[in-house]
Scaffold this active site. Sequence first.
Site, PDB file in Angstrom:
ATOM      1  N   GLU A  46       0.831  -1.206   0.000  1.00 50.60           N
ATOM      2  CA  GLU A  46       0.000   0.000   0.000  1.00 50.60           C
ATOM      3  C   GLU A  46       0.868   1.258   0.000  1.00 50.60           C
ATOM      4  OE1 GLU A  46      -3.239   0.011  -0.243  1.00 50.60           O
ATOM      5  OE2 GLU A  46      -3.825  -2.005   0.435  1.00 50.60           O
ATOM      6  N   THR A  47       0.392   2.264  -0.726  1.00 51.12           N
ATOM      7  CA  THR A  47       0.897   3.629  -0.617  1.00 51.12           C
ATOM      8  C   THR A  47      -0.264   4.512  -0.207  1.00 51.12           C
ATOM      9  OG1 THR A  47       2.622   3.317  -2.305  1.00 51.12           O
ATOM     10  CG2 THR A  47       1.909   5.575  -1.859  1.00 51.12           C
TER      11      THR A  47
END
Length: 259
Positions: A46-47
């Site tokens: 995830e970002t």
Amino acid sequence: MELTLYQIDAFASKPFEGNPAAVCPLDEWLPDELMQSIAEENNLSETAFFIPTGNGFHIRWFTPTSEVDLCGHATLAAAYVLFNILGHKSDKVEFNSKSGILTVTKNNELLVMDFPAQPPVLCDIPKEIVKAFDTATIECLKSEDFIVVFEREIDIESAKPDFEQLKKLDLRGVIITAKSSRYDFVARFFAPKYGVPEDPVTGSAYTQLAPYWASRIGPKRFRVKQVSLRGGELSCEVVDDRVLISGKAIKYLEGKIKI
């Protein structure tokens, strides 16, 4: 254009543990295509991107392949950046998101996330899950993900699923779980359809697991380990229709993106 990027190990007390997430604070939203490209380049599960709003922040999360509606560890990482790097004055931060209002409170070294509970319901086990795992299951449920319950802790630790089978499922991913001798329960999480074959520690999974285990073994507060290769420990507690998910985080990297 130059952006600051932080990489934070969430649900970890030292580097190289827990689940790494990238965090990119913004003044205003970038085009969706650019945020997706940054997440793909980061190649982490995830970002998180966030912007300031009137009374808090708006947060969004991207896997290497798509945007998702809820992510725990990257929310924890974003809160860590605000509290420990960007000088957020209060001991509480409020994020608006696609899953509603999410709050994170700083309690000494612990960060406590307040997320909506997502109680799973019993379902027939999909044939793809049967084919993906060699071990017989106790039961199968579904909410945002499929939850597959196994009899023994070793079944979770030794599982080697067929990711091509899991990609065919119509939900986000698959959580496998069992009671534990060392913790209240253990779990692992797989989402190959979203470019995440196995997620090291998955905060949002416990919005489903905590209500499930509360209904099976009674106590509503649990000490848990996600037994991925990196591994990570956390606690979770069911409070009415919410789940409190607590863990630590630590900064691994700070850098600049030049676009």
